[in-house]
Design a protein around this motif. Sequence first.
Motif, PDB file in Angstrom:
ATOM      1  N   THR A  58     -15.695   6.819 -19.519  1.00 14.86           N
ATOM      2  CA  THR A  58     -16.351   5.278 -18.508  1.00 14.86           C
ATOM      3  C   THR A  58     -15.485   4.978 -18.321  1.00 14.86           C
ATOM      4  OG1 THR A  58     -17.094   4.501 -20.590  1.00 14.86           O
ATOM      5  CG2 THR A  58     -18.651   6.166 -19.745  1.00 14.86           C
ATOM      6  N   TYR A  59     -14.956   4.376 -18.131  1.00 10.25           N
ATOM      7  CA  TYR A  59     -13.688   3.632 -18.112  1.00 10.25           C
ATOM      8  C   TYR A  59     -13.741   3.130 -16.549  1.00 10.25           C
ATOM      9  CZ  TYR A  59      -9.823   0.878 -16.780  1.00 10.25           C
ATOM     10  OH  TYR A  59      -8.751  -0.309 -16.162  1.00 10.25           O
ATOM     11  N   VAL A  60     -13.582   2.632 -15.639  1.00 11.02           N
ATOM     12  CA  VAL A  60     -14.045   1.753 -14.328  1.00 11.02           C
ATOM     13  C   VAL A  60     -13.214   1.441 -14.252  1.00 11.02           C
ATOM     14  CG1 VAL A  60     -15.933   0.995 -12.932  1.00 11.02           C
ATOM     15  CG2 VAL A  60     -16.508   2.216 -14.326  1.00 11.02           C
ATOM     16  N   ILE A  61     -12.394   1.163 -12.654  1.00 12.65           N
ATOM     17  CA  ILE A  61     -11.433  -0.044 -12.612  1.00 12.65           C
ATOM     18  C   ILE A  61     -11.850  -0.732 -11.687  1.00 12.65           C
ATOM     19  CG2 ILE A  61      -9.899  -0.540 -10.326  1.00 12.65           C
ATOM     20  CD1 ILE A  61      -9.133   2.987 -10.393  1.00 12.65           C
ATOM     21  N   PRO A  62     -11.503  -2.289 -12.574  1.00 11.24           N
ATOM     22  CA  PRO A  62     -12.175  -3.311 -11.863  1.00 11.24           C
ATOM     23  C   PRO A  62     -11.715  -3.906 -10.746  1.00 11.24           C
ATOM     24  CG  PRO A  62     -10.006  -3.847 -14.344  1.00 11.24           C
ATOM     25  CD  PRO A  62     -11.070  -1.870 -13.800  1.00 11.24           C
ATOM     26  N   GLU A  63     -13.085  -4.278  -9.868  1.00 12.08           N
ATOM     27  CA  GLU A  63     -13.450  -4.599  -9.129  1.00 12.08           C
ATOM     28  C   GLU A  63     -12.215  -5.506  -8.277  1.00 12.08           C
ATOM     29  OE1 GLU A  63     -15.164  -4.310  -5.078  1.00 12.08           O
ATOM     30  OE2 GLU A  63     -16.344  -3.308  -7.344  1.00 12.08           O
ATOM     31  N   GLU A  64     -11.816  -6.074  -9.246  1.00 10.97           N
ATOM     32  CA  GLU A  64      -9.868  -6.892  -8.541  1.00 10.97           C
ATOM     33  C   GLU A  64      -9.061  -6.010  -8.318  1.00 10.97           C
ATOM     34  OE1 GLU A  64     -10.577  -7.549 -13.035  1.00 10.97           O
ATOM     35  OE2 GLU A  64     -12.127  -7.745 -11.237  1.00 10.97           O
ATOM     36  N   ARG A  65      -8.667  -5.263  -9.161  1.00 14.32           N
ATOM     37  CA  ARG A  65      -8.231  -4.139  -8.888  1.00 14.32           C
ATOM     38  C   ARG A  65      -7.903  -2.598  -7.532  1.00 14.32           C
ATOM     39  NH1 ARG A  65      -3.591  -4.428  -9.764  1.00 14.32           N
ATOM     40  NH2 ARG A  65      -2.806  -2.741 -10.415  1.00 14.32           N
ATOM     41  N   LYS A  66      -9.764  -2.886  -6.866  1.00 12.28           N
ATOM     42  CA  LYS A  66      -9.652  -1.315  -6.406  1.00 12.28           C
ATOM     43  C   LYS A  66      -8.901  -2.439  -5.160  1.00 12.28           C
ATOM     44  CE  LYS A  66     -13.633   0.229  -8.129  1.00 12.28           C
ATOM     45  NZ  LYS A  66     -15.623   0.713  -8.313  1.00 12.28           N
ATOM     46  N   CYS A  67      -9.085  -1.558  -4.830  1.00  8.88           N
ATOM     47  CA  CYS A  67      -8.369  -1.555  -3.167  1.00  8.88           C
ATOM     48  C   CYS A  67      -9.430  -1.489  -2.586  1.00  8.88           C
ATOM     49  CB  CYS A  67      -7.519   0.107  -2.591  1.00  8.88           C
ATOM     50  SG  CYS A  67      -6.093  -0.839  -0.818  1.00  8.88           S
ATOM     51  N   GLN A  68      -9.561  -2.562  -1.465  1.00 11.13           N
ATOM     52  CA  GLN A  68     -10.783  -2.380  -0.363  1.00 11.13           C
ATOM     53  C   GLN A  68     -11.005  -1.987   0.781  1.00 11.13           C
ATOM     54  OE1 GLN A  68     -13.577  -3.202  -1.163  1.00 11.13           O
ATOM     55  NE2 GLN A  68     -13.114  -2.984  -3.461  1.00 11.13           N
ATOM     56  N   LEU A  69     -10.674  -1.746   1.480  1.00 13.43           N
ATOM     57  CA  LEU A  69     -10.341  -1.199   2.886  1.00 13.43           C
ATOM     58  C   LEU A  69     -11.089  -1.904   4.060  1.00 13.43           C
ATOM     59  CD1 LEU A  69     -11.258   2.884   3.715  1.00 13.43           C
ATOM     60  CD2 LEU A  69     -10.012   1.617   3.178  1.00 13.43           C
ATOM     61  N   SER A  70     -11.996  -3.189   3.719  1.00 13.30           N
ATOM     62  CA  SER A  70     -12.651  -3.816   4.835  1.00 13.30           C
ATOM     63  C   SER A  70     -11.476  -5.186   4.828  1.00 13.30           C
ATOM     64  CB  SER A  70     -14.222  -4.596   4.264  1.00 13.30           C
ATOM     65  OG  SER A  70     -14.157  -4.847   3.213  1.00 13.30           O
ATOM     66  N   GLY A  71     -11.545  -5.768   6.331  1.00 10.74           N
ATOM     67  CA  GLY A  71     -10.862  -6.766   6.243  1.00 10.74           C
ATOM     68  C   GLY A  71      -9.655  -6.661   7.251  1.00 10.74           C
ATOM     69  N   LEU A  72      -8.753  -7.784   7.369  1.00 11.33           N
ATOM     70  CA  LEU A  72      -7.656  -7.348   8.524  1.00 11.33           C
ATOM     71  C   LEU A  72      -6.605  -6.743   8.425  1.00 11.33           C
ATOM     72  CD1 LEU A  72      -7.169  -8.130  11.901  1.00 11.33           C
ATOM     73  CD2 LEU A  72      -6.606 -10.017  10.921  1.00 11.33           C
ATOM     74  N   TRP A  73      -6.333  -5.713   9.677  1.00  9.84           N
ATOM     75  CA  TRP A  73      -4.923  -4.814   8.427  1.00  9.84           C
ATOM     76  C   TRP A  73      -3.677  -5.111   9.836  1.00  9.84           C
ATOM     77  CZ3 TRP A  73      -4.125  -3.501   4.262  1.00  9.84           C
ATOM     78  CH2 TRP A  73      -5.529  -2.962   3.377  1.00  9.84           C
ATOM     79  N   ARG A  74      -2.205  -4.854   9.645  1.00  8.29           N
ATOM     80  CA  ARG A  74      -1.271  -4.804  10.389  1.00  8.29           C
ATOM     81  C   ARG A  74      -0.204  -3.414  10.105  1.00  8.29           C
ATOM     82  NH1 ARG A  74       0.943  -8.977  13.475  1.00  8.29           N
ATOM     83  NH2 ARG A  74      -0.190 -10.695  12.403  1.00  8.29           N
ATOM     84  N   ASN A  75       0.628  -2.672  10.784  1.00  5.44           N
ATOM     85  CA  ASN A  75       0.911  -2.110  10.348  1.00  5.44           C
ATOM     86  C   ASN A  75       2.909  -2.572  11.285  1.00  5.44           C
ATOM     87  OD1 ASN A  75       1.626  -1.410  13.133  1.00  5.44           O
ATOM     88  ND2 ASN A  75       0.089   0.596  13.547  1.00  5.44           N
ATOM     89  N   GLU A  76       3.302  -1.640  10.900  1.00  4.78           N
ATOM     90  CA  GLU A  76       4.895  -2.033  11.215  1.00  4.78           C
ATOM     91  C   GLU A  76       4.969  -1.776  12.672  1.00  4.78           C
ATOM     92  OE1 GLU A  76       4.508   2.116  11.379  1.00  4.78           O
ATOM     93  OE2 GLU A  76       3.671   0.972  10.295  1.00  4.78           O
ATOM     94  N   LEU A  77       4.165  -1.607  13.624  1.00  9.24           N
ATOM     95  CA  LEU A  77       3.974  -1.485  15.231  1.00  9.24           C
ATOM     96  C   LEU A  77       3.897  -2.580  15.423  1.00  9.24           C
ATOM     97  CD1 LEU A  77       3.919   2.320  16.093  1.00  9.24           C
ATOM     98  CD2 LEU A  77       6.103   0.510  15.496  1.00  9.24           C
TER      99      LEU A  77
END
Length: 170
Positions: A18-37
């Motif tokens: 039942t171990y759940v990854i803590p919220e602060e260790r989860k990767c969240q998709l929402s937000g602003l992202w920049r790629n290498e280009l």
Amino acid sequence: MAMGSGAFTLALALALATYVIPEERKCQLSGLWRNELDSLMEISAVRDNGDFQGKYLTRVTLAGSCAHASPLRGAQQQPSEGGWPTFAFTVRWDKFSNATTAFTGQCFMDTGGKETLTTMWLLREAVGSLEEDWKATRVGRNVFTRKRIRKGKILPSLSPSCEDTSSPAP
């Protein structure tokens, strides 16, 4: 004594199951992202069913024309299924291109908390005939990292004006 160690083993197994990854260790998709280009992508909050939408501002165009922020729509695996979700989204290049791109990828977080989206994409450009179909699809890879910005800034405020001739070419 055997019963005690069996109870301990059962309790340990249940705790691990039942171990759940803590919220602060989860990767969240929402937000602003920049790629290498230097392209930017802003993803709105991911809904409970995994659906999301946002905007994508590419710095690379097929015809060298001015890029506009284009709509994206996608879905990720349910957040309860793990801390590093897989996802897919499409971008309909708005007002400047006759192409559509489908991305698929996974969100990762390193031990320092840095989030990274690794993606593969297929870009489909419209062509005039079946004989030209061979050249209509391109494939590539992008790696996105989270862009930290002050609250209140959003992707449109970072978009270059297509009327401004002093701005660099995409």
